[in-house]
Design a protein around this motif. Structure first.
Motif, PDB file in Angstrom:
ATOM      1  N   GLN A  66       0.828  -1.206   0.000  1.00 12.80           N
ATOM      2  CA  GLN A  66       0.000   0.000   0.000  1.00 12.80           C
ATOM      3  C   GLN A  66       0.864   1.259   0.000  1.00 12.80           C
ATOM      4  OE1 GLN A  66      -2.385  -0.586   3.544  1.00 12.80           O
ATOM      5  NE2 GLN A  66      -2.668  -2.734   3.040  1.00 12.80           N
ATOM      6  N   MET A  67       2.064   1.179  -0.568  1.00 13.49           N
ATOM      7  CA  MET A  67       3.005   2.292  -0.488  1.00 13.49           C
ATOM      8  C   MET A  67       2.773   3.321  -1.588  1.00 13.49           C
ATOM      9  SD  MET A  67       6.434   0.102   0.433  1.00 13.49           S
ATOM     10  CE  MET A  67       7.411   1.492   1.011  1.00 13.49           C
ATOM     11  N   GLY A  68       2.411   2.865  -2.780  1.00 10.96           N
ATOM     12  CA  GLY A  68       2.164   3.777  -3.881  1.00 10.96           C
ATOM     13  C   GLY A  68       3.400   4.555  -4.294  1.00 10.96           C
ATOM     14  N   SER A  69       3.184   5.703  -4.904  1.00 11.34           N
ATOM     15  CA  SER A  69       4.306   6.523  -5.388  1.00 11.34           C
ATOM     16  C   SER A  69       4.867   7.430  -4.298  1.00 11.34           C
ATOM     17  CB  SER A  69       3.852   7.380  -6.569  1.00 11.34           C
ATOM     18  OG  SER A  69       2.860   8.307  -6.146  1.00 11.34           O
ATOM     19  N   GLY A  78      14.513   3.166 -11.548  1.00  9.98           N
ATOM     20  CA  GLY A  78      13.561   2.937 -12.619  1.00  9.98           C
ATOM     21  C   GLY A  78      12.224   2.384 -12.165  1.00  9.98           C
ATOM     22  N   SER A  79      12.092   2.060 -10.903  1.00  9.91           N
ATOM     23  CA  SER A  79      10.816   1.542 -10.399  1.00  9.91           C
ATOM     24  C   SER A  79       9.749   2.623 -10.497  1.00  9.91           C
ATOM     25  CB  SER A  79      10.957   1.081  -8.948  1.00  9.91           C
ATOM     26  OG  SER A  79      11.915   0.051  -8.827  1.00  9.91           O
ATOM     27  N   PRO A  80       8.532   2.267 -10.944  1.00 10.53           N
ATOM     28  CA  PRO A  80       7.489   3.283 -11.092  1.00 10.53           C
ATOM     29  C   PRO A  80       6.899   3.745  -9.765  1.00 10.53           C
ATOM     30  CG  PRO A  80       6.642   1.118 -11.684  1.00 10.53           C
ATOM     31  CD  PRO A  80       8.113   0.961 -11.472  1.00 10.53           C
ATOM     32  N   ASN A  81       7.031   2.930  -8.714  1.00  8.16           N
ATOM     33  CA  ASN A  81       6.483   3.291  -7.404  1.00  8.16           C
ATOM     34  C   ASN A  81       7.122   2.404  -6.343  1.00  8.16           C
ATOM     35  OD1 ASN A  81       4.848   0.779  -7.216  1.00  8.16           O
ATOM     36  ND2 ASN A  81       3.671   1.748  -8.864  1.00  8.16           N
ATOM     37  N   PHE A  82       6.803   2.663  -5.083  1.00  8.20           N
ATOM     38  CA  PHE A  82       7.424   1.932  -3.978  1.00  8.20           C
ATOM     39  C   PHE A  82       6.827   0.533  -3.792  1.00  8.20           C
ATOM     40  CE2 PHE A  82       8.573   6.308  -2.894  1.00  8.20           C
ATOM     41  CZ  PHE A  82       9.920   6.148  -2.607  1.00  8.20           C
ATOM     42  N   TYR A 123       3.300  -0.122   4.173  1.00  9.77           N
ATOM     43  CA  TYR A 123       2.773   1.192   3.851  1.00  9.77           C
ATOM     44  C   TYR A 123       3.630   2.290   4.486  1.00  9.77           C
ATOM     45  CZ  TYR A 123       0.952   0.702   8.599  1.00  9.77           C
ATOM     46  OH  TYR A 123       0.851   0.511   9.954  1.00  9.77           O
ATOM     47  N   PHE A 124       3.400   3.538   4.057  1.00  9.89           N
ATOM     48  CA  PHE A 124       3.983   4.718   4.692  1.00  9.89           C
ATOM     49  C   PHE A 124       3.003   5.262   5.724  1.00  9.89           C
ATOM     50  CE2 PHE A 124       6.379   4.882   0.635  1.00  9.89           C
ATOM     51  CZ  PHE A 124       7.659   5.042   1.138  1.00  9.89           C
ATOM     52  N   ALA A 125       3.516   5.800   6.833  1.00  6.50           N
ATOM     53  CA  ALA A 125       2.633   6.326   7.868  1.00  6.50           C
ATOM     54  C   ALA A 125       3.384   7.303   8.755  1.00  6.50           C
ATOM     55  CB  ALA A 125       2.057   5.188   8.708  1.00  6.50           C
ATOM     56  N   ASP A 126       2.611   8.083   9.514  1.00  6.22           N
ATOM     57  CA  ASP A 126       3.184   8.998  10.505  1.00  6.22           C
ATOM     58  C   ASP A 126       3.451   8.287  11.821  1.00  6.22           C
ATOM     59  OD1 ASP A 126       3.037  11.202   8.749  1.00  6.22           O
ATOM     60  OD2 ASP A 126       0.937  11.512   9.278  1.00  6.22           O
ATOM     61  N   THR A 127       2.661   7.244  12.111  1.00  2.00           N
ATOM     62  CA  THR A 127       2.842   6.428  13.312  1.00  2.00           C
ATOM     63  C   THR A 127       2.611   4.976  12.950  1.00  2.00           C
ATOM     64  OG1 THR A 127       0.511   6.479  13.997  1.00  2.00           O
ATOM     65  CG2 THR A 127       1.937   8.299  14.760  1.00  2.00           C
ATOM     66  N   PHE A 128       2.986   4.093  13.851  1.00  2.00           N
ATOM     67  CA  PHE A 128       2.679   2.680  13.670  1.00  2.00           C
ATOM     68  C   PHE A 128       1.427   2.375  14.489  1.00  2.00           C
ATOM     69  CE2 PHE A 128       3.024  -1.883  14.592  1.00  2.00           C
ATOM     70  CZ  PHE A 128       3.202  -2.378  13.313  1.00  2.00           C
ATOM     71  N   PHE A 129       0.251   2.511  13.818  1.00  4.71           N
ATOM     72  CA  PHE A 129      -1.037   2.311  14.478  1.00  4.71           C
ATOM     73  C   PHE A 129      -1.099   3.099  15.790  1.00  4.71           C
ATOM     74  CE2 PHE A 129      -0.588  -1.861  12.146  1.00  4.71           C
ATOM     75  CZ  PHE A 129      -1.454  -1.501  11.109  1.00  4.71           C
ATOM     76  N   GLY A 130      -0.689   4.377  15.724  1.00  3.92           N
ATOM     77  CA  GLY A 130      -0.733   5.244  16.893  1.00  3.92           C
ATOM     78  C   GLY A 130       0.521   5.250  17.738  1.00  3.92           C
ATOM     79  N   GLN A 131       1.430   4.328  17.509  1.00  2.37           N
ATOM     80  CA  GLN A 131       2.684   4.254  18.277  1.00  2.37           C
ATOM     81  C   GLN A 131       3.753   5.090  17.574  1.00  2.37           C
ATOM     82  OE1 GLN A 131       3.663   2.010  21.184  1.00  2.37           O
ATOM     83  NE2 GLN A 131       5.108   3.710  21.069  1.00  2.37           N
ATOM     84  N   SER A 132       4.460   5.926  18.309  1.00  2.00           N
ATOM     85  CA  SER A 132       5.474   6.788  17.720  1.00  2.00           C
ATOM     86  C   SER A 132       6.610   5.963  17.121  1.00  2.00           C
ATOM     87  CB  SER A 132       6.042   7.728  18.783  1.00  2.00           C
ATOM     88  OG  SER A 132       7.153   8.430  18.274  1.00  2.00           O
ATOM     89  N   ASP A 153       2.749  -6.562   9.984  1.00  2.00           N
ATOM     90  CA  ASP A 153       2.584  -5.285   9.293  1.00  2.00           C
ATOM     91  C   ASP A 153       3.907  -4.538   9.338  1.00  2.00           C
ATOM     92  OD1 ASP A 153      -0.456  -5.145   8.860  1.00  2.00           O
ATOM     93  OD2 ASP A 153      -0.329  -5.495  11.019  1.00  2.00           O
ATOM     94  N   THR A 154       4.211  -3.823   8.254  1.00  2.00           N
ATOM     95  CA  THR A 154       5.424  -3.004   8.194  1.00  2.00           C
ATOM     96  C   THR A 154       5.045  -1.589   7.789  1.00  2.00           C
ATOM     97  OG1 THR A 154       6.909  -4.838   7.668  1.00  2.00           O
ATOM     98  CG2 THR A 154       7.625  -2.638   7.029  1.00  2.00           C
ATOM     99  N   ALA A 155       5.476  -0.625   8.591  1.00  2.00           N
ATOM    100  CA  ALA A 155       5.231   0.789   8.300  1.00  2.00           C
ATOM    101  C   ALA A 155       6.562   1.500   8.093  1.00  2.00           C
ATOM    102  CB  ALA A 155       4.456   1.442   9.440  1.00  2.00           C
ATOM    103  N   PHE A 156       6.646   2.314   7.039  1.00  2.00           N
ATOM    104  CA  PHE A 156       7.804   3.153   6.756  1.00  2.00           C
ATOM    105  C   PHE A 156       7.497   4.567   7.251  1.00  2.00           C
ATOM    106  CE2 PHE A 156       8.559  -0.441   4.173  1.00  2.00           C
ATOM    107  CZ  PHE A 156       9.873  -0.438   3.736  1.00  2.00           C
ATOM    108  N   ASN A 157       8.491   5.192   7.861  1.00  2.00           N
ATOM    109  CA  ASN A 157       8.312   6.469   8.538  1.00  2.00           C
ATOM    110  C   ASN A 157       8.211   7.622   7.533  1.00  2.00           C
ATOM    111  OD1 ASN A 157       8.379   8.670  10.249  1.00  2.00           O
ATOM    112  ND2 ASN A 157      10.030   7.865  11.534  1.00  2.00           N
ATOM    113  N   ASN A 158       7.071   8.303   7.551  1.00  2.00           N
ATOM    114  CA  ASN A 158       6.848   9.449   6.667  1.00  2.00           C
ATOM    115  C   ASN A 158       7.795  10.611   6.933  1.00  2.00           C
ATOM    116  OD1 ASN A 158       4.833   8.851   4.814  1.00  2.00           O
ATOM    117  ND2 ASN A 158       3.170   9.283   6.259  1.00  2.00           N
TER     118      ASN A 158
END
Length: 684
Positions: A66-69, A78-82, A123-132, A153-158
């Motif tokens: 769910q990372m998108g561009s 050369g990858s079109p998106n993450f 996915y990219f997120a500001d928190t990990f399900f509310g966790q800093s 689940d894996t979250a990348f830090n925005n």
């Protein structure tokens, strides 16, 4: 077909609940329920995370990407998106996994789901399900029921700048670090597989590894990482390269140009030539150049008749070649039905058939060649209608390729289109309000039809559908209401299809691990798939679900001739929505019915008393609607096919449809609600 019956259902198997648990700690241990990748430079031998953080043999780890561009556009590599970057990282690990464990990637929605939603989200997120995040680049959280892994689940830090590249870490114009998402994804997916930080082991190990706790110039797995993963799952089984040699056929001066010739090809997903493709070979699809070549077959006295379809005139961009060999002494194609066998290759008195595409050549167990309208003037072919079916194995699930060729034979058209997919979005309740999908197959061959049943819940919630079924369970019954198959949680090792399954080759694996699939070979007759919610305590789960049937052997002699779904019709977004796909050349006559009041006489409680049905195409344009079937202009055709509804308040509509995707929307007149049955019939 008759209303799908309510079978007697056995209880679903019991399961343990999932709970989050700690895997590794970053320096201070402040986020002990998580594992994550730090930013500073460190050095680092492999460390396993423990027995409960490993996947059983044959497990598929289904990642919903769910990372998108992420607002970046085309990336440095050369990858079109993450999402593509994450897919690459998962594929790299697959190359080192034994025990038939593997990552499977599916593209999820653009927004992340919730914790414990049944999806393995990346996915990219500001928190990990509310966790800093703290200063972590990415966080991976896992859950376990005490005996096996549950959700990951894996979250990348925005908060950081991201790209995808190789080599040393880069800087942004503002001197901040520009982080490489691929090396971080490789690290996080290593955690999913059971590897921990070597540099934080006791005692600490100092080795080169992508699994070290700090990001570095290491951008891919090192020997220590590979040794670590093989210590958990064993070495992978080598697979030979499948890269074909491109050996196209060039045109000769003596070839006859067949102006106006067209073809149609379809194959089973496992077929190495067609690889599950369906294609129209005509000028509209770039196949305007068709050549016919006759030449003697060396050493046999037979004649080879080649029909060469070149896409856009380019011999390496989709060239199909159909080669029919006639017996010795027979230089022209003649009308009739002929059989070719693997033992007949080179035989003087038999027909033979070879099909190739871009240099990939078919093998053959048996083939049928039907020739009609074959005429010649001298050496030139004047007209021909050829129907070819080549079976490439003699197993219970044969691989096949079927094709039709037409040249100046207007009285022998291509075969008509087919219904190949049904999907219904419906409210799943309990007892009579369970959703029941029915399928009728026709098969005169005895080989049957391979089809896939899917029941989705969590993944359609991510697409914006509210109130979805969180834990779908599907049961398949025959015409006698005898249970013949059941599935709950498709990615569990006991149910997981092999990597060679058409589920993977066609990209039909569900995004949610709690979603369900059934892969079955259907003979002639009626079947029902009963959709319900799993009982995790306190009663079965309820909610909106999507139940689907996919024809996986388009072009086989068996075919679905009727598909239907019975379920609860609500109002607003909870009306019943049935989608169906028409595929193939030509058109397809269909009758779509919405049945309500007559269900009461069949013992169904709470039937919808006045259903209406509306048909729209893929563009959302309404192409037909009916309330009260006798008012339809084509009602006589409905009667003539024996499909007149029993109650005048029920709906039926007759349509002639081009190949495409269609939606039937069933609702109650005046916003009434109740149980209804939507049906799509092959009316040819």
């Amino acid at each position: 077909m008759n209303s799908p019956s309510d079978p007697v259902l056995p209880p679903a198997p019991a399961r343990l609940p999932d709970s989050r648990w700690a895997i590794s700690v970053l320096v201070t241990g402040a986020l002990g329920v998580l594992m994550f990748f730090g930013r500073g430079p460190r050095v680092s031998g492999f460390v396993n995370e423990g027995a409960k953080n490993r996947w059983p043999a044959n497990a598929a780890i289904v990642l919903s990407l769910q990372m998108g561009s992420h607002g970046v556009g085309t990336l440095q590599d050369g990858s079109p998106n993450f999402d593509v970057v994450a897919q690459q990282a998962a594929s790299l690990w697959n190359g080192y996994l034994g025990s038939n464990v593997r990552f499977v990637t599916v593209t999820g929605p653009s927004s992340p789901g919730a914790d414990a939603d049944g999806l393995y989200s990346v996915y990219f997120a500001d928190t990990f399900f509310g966790q800093s995040f703290g200063d972590a680049l990415a966080i991976t959280g896992l859950s376990s029921n005490g005996t096996a892994l549950g959700e990951v689940d894996t979250a990348f830090n925005n908060a950081y700048d991201w790209d995808s590249y190789r080599g040393p870490l880069q800087r942004t114009p503002g001197a901040a670090t520009l982080y490489d998402a691929r090396r971080v994804a490789i690290h996080e997916f290593g955690h999913m597989l059971g590897l921990d930080h070597p540099d934080q082991a006791t005692p600490a190990q100092s080795v080169a590894a992508i699994m070290n706790s700090r990001v570095s110039n290491v951008d891919i797995m090192q020997a220590d990482d590979i040794n670590g993963i093989m210590s958990i799952y064993g070495a992978p089984t080598p697979t030979p390269s499948q890269i074909p040699t491109q050996t196209p056929v060039a045109f000769n001066a003596g070839d006859q140009l067949l102006t106006g010739a067209i073809g149609h090809v379809y194959s089973s997903p496992g077929d190495r030539v067609g690889a599950g493709a369906e294609a129209m070979l005509d000028p509209a699809n770039g196949y305007a150049t068709v050549h016919y070549r006759r030449s003697p077959e060396s050493g046999t006295g037979r004649t080879v008749h080649q029909f060469i379809f070149d896409r856009n005139g380019g011999i390496l961009s989709g060239q199909w070649i159909f080669a029919i060999s006639t017996p010795a002494g027979q230089s022209q194609l003649t009308n009739g039905t002929f059989t070719a066998t693997s033992t007949g290759h080179g035989a003087l008195s038999s027909y033979d058939l070879v099909v190739s595409r871009q240099g990939i050549v078919s093998s053959l167990a048996t083939a049928q060649i039907i020739i009609q309208g074959a005429t010649y003037t001298g050496a030139n072919l004047v007209s021909l209608a050829a129907d070819l079916r080549l079976t490439q194995s003699a197993t219970a699930a044969p691989l096949f390729l079927a094709a039709q060729l037409r040249f100046s034979t207007p009285t022998v058209p291509l075969p008509g289109a087919r219904i190949v997919n049904l999907s219904t979005r419906v409210n799943v309740g309990v007892d009579a309000a369970q959703a029941i999908a029915g399928f009728v197959f026709r098969d005169a061959t005895g080989v049957g039809k391979q089809a896939l049943i899917r029941l989705l819940g969590p993944s359609i919630g991510l697409a914006g559908v509210p109130g979805t079924l969180s834990d779908p369970l599907v049961r398949l019954n025959n015409a006698s209401s005898t249970l013949i198959a059941m599935n709950d949680d498709w990615a569990n090792p006991g149910f997981l299809p092999s990597p060679q399954s058409p589920i993977f080759s066609l990209g039909l694996e569900p995004a949610g691990r709690t979603e369900s699939i059934l892969l079955n070979r259907f003979g002639s007759g009626a079947y029902t798939a009963v959709a319900s919610g799993y009982d995790n305590g306190g009663g079965p789960d309820t909610g909106v679900a999507l139940i689907e049937m996919y024809d996986l052997e388009i072009g086989s002699d068996a075919s679905p001739i009727n598909v239907s779904t019975r379920g609860q019709v609500g109002t607003g977004s909870n009306v019943m929505i049935a989608g169906f796909v028409i595929q193939g050349p030509g058109t397809k006559k269909v009758i779509v019915r919405a049945i309500g009041p007559s269900l009461t006489a069949r013992g169904v409680a709470g039937a919808l008393q006045d259903p209406t049905v509306t048909i729209v195409n893929v563009s959302g344009t309404q192409i037909g609607t009916n309330d009260n079937w006798q008012t339809d202009p084509n009602s006589a055709l409905v009667v003539g096919r024996g499909l007149a509804p029993a109650n005048p308040a029920e709906s039926a509509i007759y349509l002639v449809l081009n190949p495409g995707v269609y939606t039937a929307i069933v609702s109650g007149v005046g916003n009434t609600t109740g149980v209804a049955l939507v049906e799509v019939y092959d009316a040819d």
